[in-house]
Structures are given as C-alpha cells and as structure tokens.
Design a protein around this motif. Structure first.
Motif, short mmCIF file in Angstrom:
data_model
loop_
_atom_site.label_atom_id
_atom_site.label_comp_id
_atom_site.label_asym_id
_atom_site.label_seq_id
_atom_site.Cartn_x
_atom_site.Cartn_y
_atom_site.Cartn_z
N GLY A 22 0.84 -1.23 0.02
CA GLY A 22 -0.06 0.04 -0.08
C GLY A 22 0.90 1.42 -0.06
N LEU A 23 2.07 1.19 0.75
CA LEU A 23 2.88 2.31 0.76
C LEU A 23 3.42 2.78 -0.75
CD1 LEU A 23 4.18 4.52 2.47
CD2 LEU A 23 6.03 2.81 3.04
N TRP A 24 3.95 1.30 -1.24
CA TRP A 24 4.37 1.38 -2.54
C TRP A 24 3.49 2.17 -3.57
CZ3 TRP A 24 3.47 0.04 -7.37
CH2 TRP A 24 4.28 0.05 -8.43
N VAL A 25 2.17 1.89 -3.39
CA VAL A 25 1.16 2.30 -4.42
C VAL A 25 1.04 4.01 -4.20
CG1 VAL A 25 -1.34 2.58 -4.75
CG2 VAL A 25 0.02 0.19 -4.58
N ARG A 26 1.08 4.25 -2.86
CA ARG A 26 0.66 5.70 -2.65
C ARG A 26 1.85 6.61 -3.21
NH1 ARG A 26 -1.63 3.80 2.27
NH2 ARG A 26 0.62 3.78 3.49
N ARG A 27 3.10 6.13 -2.90
CA ARG A 27 4.25 6.55 -3.48
C ARG A 27 4.48 6.73 -5.17
NH1 ARG A 27 9.05 4.22 0.28
NH2 ARG A 27 8.57 5.74 2.29
N HIS A 28 3.79 5.73 -5.78
CA HIS A 28 3.92 5.48 -7.25
C HIS A 28 2.79 6.00 -8.16
CE1 HIS A 28 7.47 3.49 -5.82
NE2 HIS A 28 8.09 3.71 -6.82
N THR A 29 1.56 6.29 -7.59
CA THR A 29 0.37 6.50 -8.20
C THR A 29 0.24 7.98 -8.10
OG1 THR A 29 -0.76 4.64 -7.36
CG2 THR A 29 -2.21 6.31 -8.10
N LEU A 164 -7.88 -3.19 -10.77
CA LEU A 164 -7.19 -1.71 -10.89
C LEU A 164 -5.84 -1.95 -11.26
CD1 LEU A 164 -8.71 -0.02 -7.66
CD2 LEU A 164 -9.55 -0.29 -10.10
N PRO A 165 -5.24 -1.03 -12.43
CA PRO A 165 -3.87 -1.31 -12.94
C PRO A 165 -2.93 -0.78 -11.87
CG PRO A 165 -5.31 -0.61 -14.67
CD PRO A 165 -6.13 -0.61 -13.37
N ALA A 166 -3.10 0.00 -11.05
CA ALA A 166 -2.41 0.72 -9.93
C ALA A 166 -1.77 -0.37 -9.05
CB ALA A 166 -2.77 1.96 -9.45
N GLU A 209 -8.29 -0.74 -21.48
CA GLU A 209 -7.57 0.46 -21.62
C GLU A 209 -8.56 1.62 -21.70
OE1 GLU A 209 -5.72 0.14 -25.47
OE2 GLU A 209 -4.44 -1.44 -24.86
N ASP A 210 -9.94 1.28 -21.73
CA ASP A 210 -10.55 2.54 -21.47
C ASP A 210 -11.30 2.73 -20.10
OD1 ASP A 210 -10.43 3.15 -24.22
OD2 ASP A 210 -11.99 1.66 -24.82
N ALA A 211 -11.05 1.65 -19.53
CA ALA A 211 -11.92 1.93 -18.09
C ALA A 211 -11.35 2.55 -16.91
CB ALA A 211 -11.92 0.37 -17.60
N HIS A 212 -10.03 3.14 -17.09
CA HIS A 212 -9.46 3.86 -16.00
C HIS A 212 -8.94 5.10 -16.45
CE1 HIS A 212 -9.25 -0.47 -15.08
NE2 HIS A 212 -9.70 -0.07 -13.84
N ALA A 213 -8.80 6.11 -15.33
CA ALA A 213 -8.22 7.30 -15.60
C ALA A 213 -6.61 7.17 -15.77
CB ALA A 213 -8.17 8.27 -14.29
N ARG A 214 -5.80 7.99 -15.99
CA ARG A 214 -4.27 7.67 -16.07
C ARG A 214 -3.49 7.20 -14.90
NH1 ARG A 214 -0.98 12.12 -14.52
NH2 ARG A 214 -2.15 14.02 -14.32
N ASP A 215 -4.26 7.46 -13.69
CA ASP A 215 -3.62 6.90 -12.65
C ASP A 215 -3.80 5.53 -12.64
OD1 ASP A 215 -6.16 6.95 -11.82
OD2 ASP A 215 -5.89 8.07 -10.14
#
Length: 236
Positions: A22-29, A164-166, A209-215
């Motif tokens: 979770g910490l990694w996601v917050r830093r890289h999203t 979720l890709p993130a 590819e159409d389902a998510h914002a750029r984050d």
C-alpha cells in the motif's frame, strides 16, 4: 471460477504485506485533481428535479475535467430526457473518505436532504483502510439513512479492486477479495432501507484500456457514462 471473500481477520493477518505494498502504491500513483463544476443544471425552466451525488473520489470525479462528464452531469442529462424537466445536480464528495466520514461531510448540506435522486459512492477507502465488517455495516447504514429522505437512492457497489492497474499483486487480489465481501454486506445493508437500490459494479464490460483514468486507479469518463446509463435504467 470461485469468487472468494476475505474476512477482516484474515486481512489483518496479512497486514505487513498489505501495508508495504500500500505504501508503494501511494508513492507511485499520480495524484489527479477532482472535477470542476460541482453544481450545474441541464435544461431550462422552473422547479427542476434535484440530483445529489455524494461520496468518495468517484463521486468527486477524480481524473475527469468537469462534472458534465461524470456520473452527476451524465445522469442529469438522462433524467432530463426521461422526465422532460430541468435537472440540477450537486456533488458533495471528497477523495479518500470512508462511509463514516462521508456522513460527517453531509452536515449542513440541505440540498442533499431535498434531492429527488441521490447516488452514493463509497467502499474503496473502507476496504483499503481495513475497516471491520461491523464498522463498515454500521457506518454505511447510518450514511444511507442520512441521505434517503424523500429521494430514490442508488448505492454504487464496491468496485472489483483486483482489476485496478495501479495495484500490484498480491495486493490487488487481497483487496479484491475484501472488496467483494464489503460489497455483499453493502447490498444487504441497502436492502434494509426503503428507497435504496444497490448497483453492482462487478460486471461492467469495457476494454481495460478505456476503463481507468491515467492513474490506473480511478474510473474513466467511459465508466462514468456507463454508470449513469445503468443508474437511469435502475431508476426508471
């Protein structure tokens, strides 16, 4: 394929892994802004129908330029066509909020109490903040009672977080299983409140590819459009 749910106890047993990823996601999203235009009207005339969209970052339109392209604006247009009356929308939402925090956010927003239609988006933050089943159910029930009033209310289901890709694995799978459990409990809570409908988000069939914002975390404009269409059908 068997759909698994993850209990709060099992999730807590995996806390070190969940916390580290979770910490990694917050830093890289990337952090995306919320949509402009929290109030608007479709159509002309007096005595408009009133739509309120409340909740978390989905309701706030994170990653979308303007609420004309989010659930709020797109559903308002559909309701205007269906009823032949002007429709005004109000968005009361903030990214990162849980069910209990959204209830607090609603204090002083009389426009929600007088709305004809209310859409509630909640659950992702309760999932990632590791809230227990009891806390989620109690706080969600309080939120639904706070918004029902005279309105028809649609509770959006907790989305399939495993898609979720993130989110890296195994965090995506674990949060997906936990989200599935909270979604089921949310559906049961909605069934206990008159005038509240639950809308599952687990069967939206869009190109990834159409389902998510750029984050890679928030829904795209195409998803907002599809949710508005489904809500309109549910309310018809």
């Amino acid at each position: 394929m068997v759909e698994r749910e993850l209990s709060h106890g099992a999730l807590m047993a995996l806390l070190p892994l969940v916390a580290a990823q979770g910490l990694w996601v917050r830093r890289h999203t990337p952090s995306l802004p919320e949509a402009d235009g929290r109030r608007g009207t479709v159509g002309e005339g007096t005595n408009p129908l009133e739509l309120a969209v409340v909740g978390d970052s989905v309701a706030a339109g994170t990653g979308i330029p303007d609420h004309r392209q989010t659930i709020a604006g797109q559903l308002a247009r559909r309701l205007h066509v269906r009823y032949g009356r002007p429709v005004s929308w109000t968005v009361v939402a903030q990214g990162g909020l849980t069910a209990g925090e959204i209830t607090t956010l609603l204090d002083g927003h009389d426009e929600v109490a007088r709305a004809d239609f209310v859409v509630v988006s909640v659950g992702v933050n309760d999932t990632k903040d590791l809230h227990s089943d009891r806390r989620w159910t109690d706080e969600l029930s309080s939120l639904l009672l706070a918004v029902c009033g005279r309105a028809q209310v649609v509770l959006l289901g907790v989305p399939p977080m495993e898609t979720l890709p993130a989110l890296p694995q195994p965090l995506a799978r674990l949060l997906g299983e936990r989200a599935r459990r909270l979604d089921r409990l949310g559906k049961e809570a909605a069934a206990c409140v008159d005038g509240v409908y639950h809308l599952s988000l687990r069967d939206i069939d869009l190109d990834p590819e159409d389902a998510h914002a750029r984050d890679g975390f928030h829904p795209s404009e195409q998803v907002h459009a599809e949710l508005a269409r489904r809500i309109d059908v549910l309310l018809a």
